[in-house]
Motif scaffolding. Structure first.
Motif, PDB file in Angstrom:
ATOM      1  N   GLY A  26       0.777  -1.233   0.000  1.00  0.00           N
ATOM      2  CA  GLY A  26       0.000   0.000   0.000  1.00  0.00           C
ATOM      3  C   GLY A  26       0.803   1.275   0.000  1.00  0.00           C
ATOM      4  O   GLY A  26       0.229   2.369   0.060  1.00  0.00           O
ATOM      5  N   PHE A  27       2.141   1.153  -0.071  1.00  0.00           N
ATOM      6  CA  PHE A  27       2.971   2.357  -0.087  1.00  0.00           C
ATOM      7  C   PHE A  27       4.312   2.001  -0.721  1.00  0.00           C
ATOM      8  O   PHE A  27       4.601   0.836  -0.984  1.00  0.00           O
ATOM      9  CB  PHE A  27       3.182   2.903   1.324  1.00  0.00           C
ATOM     10  N   THR A  28       5.146   3.020  -0.939  1.00  0.00           N
ATOM     11  CA  THR A  28       6.501   2.780  -1.429  1.00  0.00           C
ATOM     12  C   THR A  28       7.507   3.164  -0.354  1.00  0.00           C
ATOM     13  O   THR A  28       7.326   4.143   0.374  1.00  0.00           O
ATOM     14  CB  THR A  28       6.789   3.598  -2.698  1.00  0.00           C
ATOM     15  N   TYR A  29       8.547   2.372  -0.229  1.00  0.00           N
ATOM     16  CA  TYR A  29       9.551   2.580   0.822  1.00  0.00           C
ATOM     17  C   TYR A  29      10.205   3.953   0.746  1.00  0.00           C
ATOM     18  O   TYR A  29      10.667   4.484   1.753  1.00  0.00           O
ATOM     19  CB  TYR A  29      10.626   1.507   0.743  1.00  0.00           C
ATOM     20  N   SER A  30      10.259   4.530  -0.445  1.00  0.00           N
ATOM     21  CA  SER A  30      10.952   5.809  -0.601  1.00  0.00           C
ATOM     22  C   SER A  30      10.292   6.918   0.198  1.00  0.00           C
ATOM     23  O   SER A  30      10.902   7.964   0.440  1.00  0.00           O
ATOM     24  CB  SER A  30      11.009   6.196  -2.077  1.00  0.00           C
ATOM     25  N   SER A  31       9.052   6.709   0.612  1.00  0.00           N
ATOM     26  CA  SER A  31       8.333   7.734   1.365  1.00  0.00           C
ATOM     27  C   SER A  31       8.244   7.401   2.857  1.00  0.00           C
ATOM     28  O   SER A  31       7.555   8.118   3.598  1.00  0.00           O
ATOM     29  CB  SER A  31       6.908   7.890   0.812  1.00  0.00           C
ATOM     30  N   CYS A  32       8.925   6.318   3.289  1.00  0.00           N
ATOM     31  CA  CYS A  32       8.744   5.866   4.668  1.00  0.00           C
ATOM     32  C   CYS A  32      10.064   5.496   5.328  1.00  0.00           C
ATOM     33  O   CYS A  32      10.983   5.030   4.678  1.00  0.00           O
ATOM     34  CB  CYS A  32       7.845   4.632   4.708  1.00  0.00           C
ATOM     35  N   THR A  33      10.101   5.688   6.631  1.00  0.00           N
ATOM     36  CA  THR A  33      11.112   5.078   7.480  1.00  0.00           C
ATOM     37  C   THR A  33      10.479   3.841   8.092  1.00  0.00           C
ATOM     38  O   THR A  33       9.400   3.927   8.687  1.00  0.00           O
ATOM     39  CB  THR A  33      11.580   6.040   8.584  1.00  0.00           C
ATOM     40  N   MET A  34      11.141   2.708   7.929  1.00  0.00           N
ATOM     41  CA  MET A  34      10.621   1.440   8.428  1.00  0.00           C
ATOM     42  C   MET A  34      11.369   1.051   9.700  1.00  0.00           C
ATOM     43  O   MET A  34      12.535   1.419   9.894  1.00  0.00           O
ATOM     44  CB  MET A  34      10.808   0.351   7.381  1.00  0.00           C
ATOM     45  N   GLY A  35      10.712   0.292  10.533  1.00  0.00           N
ATOM     46  CA  GLY A  35      11.399  -0.099  11.746  1.00  0.00           C
ATOM     47  C   GLY A  35      10.724  -1.222  12.491  1.00  0.00           C
ATOM     48  O   GLY A  35       9.642  -1.687  12.116  1.00  0.00           O
ATOM     49  N   CYS A  94       6.325  -4.489  13.512  1.00  0.00           N
ATOM     50  CA  CYS A  94       6.823  -3.760  12.350  1.00  0.00           C
ATOM     51  C   CYS A  94       6.091  -2.425  12.290  1.00  0.00           C
ATOM     52  O   CYS A  94       4.894  -2.353  12.622  1.00  0.00           O
ATOM     53  CB  CYS A  94       6.536  -4.585  11.098  1.00  0.00           C
ATOM     54  N   ALA A  95       6.786  -1.375  11.886  1.00  0.00           N
ATOM     55  CA  ALA A  95       6.183  -0.053  11.832  1.00  0.00           C
ATOM     56  C   ALA A  95       6.703   0.738  10.650  1.00  0.00           C
ATOM     57  O   ALA A  95       7.818   0.502  10.184  1.00  0.00           O
ATOM     58  CB  ALA A  95       6.462   0.707  13.129  1.00  0.00           C
ATOM     59  N   ALA A  96       5.879   1.668  10.191  1.00  0.00           N
ATOM     60  CA  ALA A  96       6.269   2.538   9.089  1.00  0.00           C
ATOM     61  C   ALA A  96       5.806   3.951   9.374  1.00  0.00           C
ATOM     62  O   ALA A  96       4.624   4.160   9.665  1.00  0.00           O
ATOM     63  CB  ALA A  96       5.667   2.037   7.787  1.00  0.00           C
ATOM     64  N   GLY A  97       6.740   4.894   9.300  1.00  0.00           N
ATOM     65  CA  GLY A  97       6.412   6.307   9.426  1.00  0.00           C
ATOM     66  C   GLY A  97       6.558   6.935   8.058  1.00  0.00           C
ATOM     67  O   GLY A  97       7.665   6.970   7.516  1.00  0.00           O
ATOM     68  N   CYS A  98       5.462   7.391   7.488  1.00  0.00           N
ATOM     69  CA  CYS A  98       5.440   7.774   6.083  1.00  0.00           C
ATOM     70  C   CYS A  98       5.071   9.231   5.878  1.00  0.00           C
ATOM     71  O   CYS A  98       4.291   9.801   6.643  1.00  0.00           O
ATOM     72  CB  CYS A  98       4.438   6.899   5.318  1.00  0.00           C
ATOM     73  N   THR A  99       5.657   9.785   4.826  1.00  0.00           N
ATOM     74  CA  THR A  99       5.309  11.139   4.393  1.00  0.00           C
ATOM     75  C   THR A  99       4.326  11.057   3.231  1.00  0.00           C
ATOM     76  O   THR A  99       3.901   9.973   2.842  1.00  0.00           O
ATOM     77  CB  THR A  99       6.571  11.896   3.987  1.00  0.00           C
ATOM     78  N   SER A 100       4.016  12.212   2.710  1.00  0.00           N
ATOM     79  CA  SER A 100       3.039  12.273   1.627  1.00  0.00           C
ATOM     80  C   SER A 100       3.391  11.298   0.506  1.00  0.00           C
ATOM     81  O   SER A 100       4.556  11.152   0.160  1.00  0.00           O
ATOM     82  CB  SER A 100       2.994  13.699   1.089  1.00  0.00           C
ATOM     83  N   PRO A 101       2.439  10.636  -0.088  1.00  0.00           N
ATOM     84  CA  PRO A 101       0.984  10.771   0.121  1.00  0.00           C
ATOM     85  C   PRO A 101       0.406   9.803   1.143  1.00  0.00           C
ATOM     86  O   PRO A 101      -0.814   9.725   1.265  1.00  0.00           O
ATOM     87  CB  PRO A 101       0.439  10.461  -1.268  1.00  0.00           C
ATOM     88  N   TRP A 102       1.232   9.093   1.889  1.00  0.00           N
ATOM     89  CA  TRP A 102       0.725   8.140   2.865  1.00  0.00           C
ATOM     90  C   TRP A 102       0.915   8.638   4.291  1.00  0.00           C
ATOM     91  O   TRP A 102       1.133   7.871   5.218  1.00  0.00           O
ATOM     92  CB  TRP A 102       1.442   6.797   2.704  1.00  0.00           C
ATOM     93  N   ASP A 103       0.836   9.937   4.465  1.00  0.00           N
ATOM     94  CA  ASP A 103       1.084  10.558   5.759  1.00  0.00           C
ATOM     95  C   ASP A 103       0.510   9.757   6.914  1.00  0.00           C
ATOM     96  O   ASP A 103      -0.688   9.498   6.992  1.00  0.00           O
ATOM     97  CB  ASP A 103       0.457  11.972   5.783  1.00  0.00           C
ATOM     98  N   GLY A 104       1.396   9.385   7.842  1.00  0.00           N
ATOM     99  CA  GLY A 104       0.902   8.675   9.010  1.00  0.00           C
ATOM    100  C   GLY A 104       1.918   7.688   9.534  1.00  0.00           C
ATOM    101  O   GLY A 104       3.002   7.520   8.967  1.00  0.00           O
ATOM    102  N   PHE A 105       1.575   7.089  10.660  1.00  0.00           N
ATOM    103  CA  PHE A 105       2.408   6.074  11.291  1.00  0.00           C
ATOM    104  C   PHE A 105       1.585   4.799  11.379  1.00  0.00           C
ATOM    105  O   PHE A 105       0.459   4.823  11.876  1.00  0.00           O
ATOM    106  CB  PHE A 105       2.839   6.540  12.682  1.00  0.00           C
ATOM    107  N   TYR A 106       2.159   3.721  10.894  1.00  0.00           N
ATOM    108  CA  TYR A 106       1.405   2.483  10.768  1.00  0.00           C
ATOM    109  C   TYR A 106       2.091   1.357  11.546  1.00  0.00           C
ATOM    110  O   TYR A 106       3.324   1.281  11.598  1.00  0.00           O
ATOM    111  CB  TYR A 106       1.297   2.089   9.290  1.00  0.00           C
ATOM    112  N   TRP A 107       1.264   0.457  12.103  1.00  0.00           N
ATOM    113  CA  TRP A 107       1.759  -0.667  12.885  1.00  0.00           C
ATOM    114  C   TRP A 107       1.278  -1.990  12.302  1.00  0.00           C
ATOM    115  O   TRP A 107       0.163  -2.072  11.783  1.00  0.00           O
ATOM    116  CB  TRP A 107       1.232  -0.598  14.323  1.00  0.00           C
TER     117      TRP A 107
END
Length: 117
Positions: A26-35, A94-107
């Motif tokens: 649902g997103f691309t890694y280039s817009s997110c920090t994964m952890g 697992c978590a992802a902190g994403c910038t536009s266009p997927w703004d948000g923090f996901y778990w």
């Protein structure tokens, strides 16, 4: 829709290894920090390791030299855990902190890791 699904948890004796995977969609890694985060019983959730879109990584002091985070492919984040200790027992997220266009923090939903002595 951003989705993170962990797998690979389980039980292992101290000194052993486990490999956690996180299937992301649902997103691309280039817009997110994964952890990876973890939460042990009775303790607060803590950050374990992170990988940024530029490939740089960071680790909690408690896991440095034992854990390795990597992006296996466009959809999979992994955490290789070696020389496991009983204090590594926790639910790992697992978590992802994403910038536009997927703004948000996901778990993700979490996966249990149990290390016995």
């Amino acid at each position: 829709q951003v989705q993170l699904v962990e797998s690979g948890g389980g039980s292992v004796e101290a000194g052993g290894s486990l490999r956690l995977s996180c299937a992301a969609s649902g997103f691309t890694y280039s817009s997110c920090t994964m952890g990876w985060y973890r939460q042990a019983p009775g303790k607060e959730r803590e950050g374990v390791s992170f990988i940024r879109s530029d490939g740089s990584t960071s680790y909690a002091d408690s896991v440095k030299g034992r854990f390795t985070i990597s992006q296996e492919n466009a959809n999979t984040l992994t955490l290789q855990m070696n020389s496991l200790k009983t204090e590594d027992t926790a639910v790992y997220y697992c978590a992802a902190g994403c910038t536009s266009p997927w703004d948000g923090f996901y778990w993700g939903q979490g996966t249990q890791v149990t290390v016995s002595s």
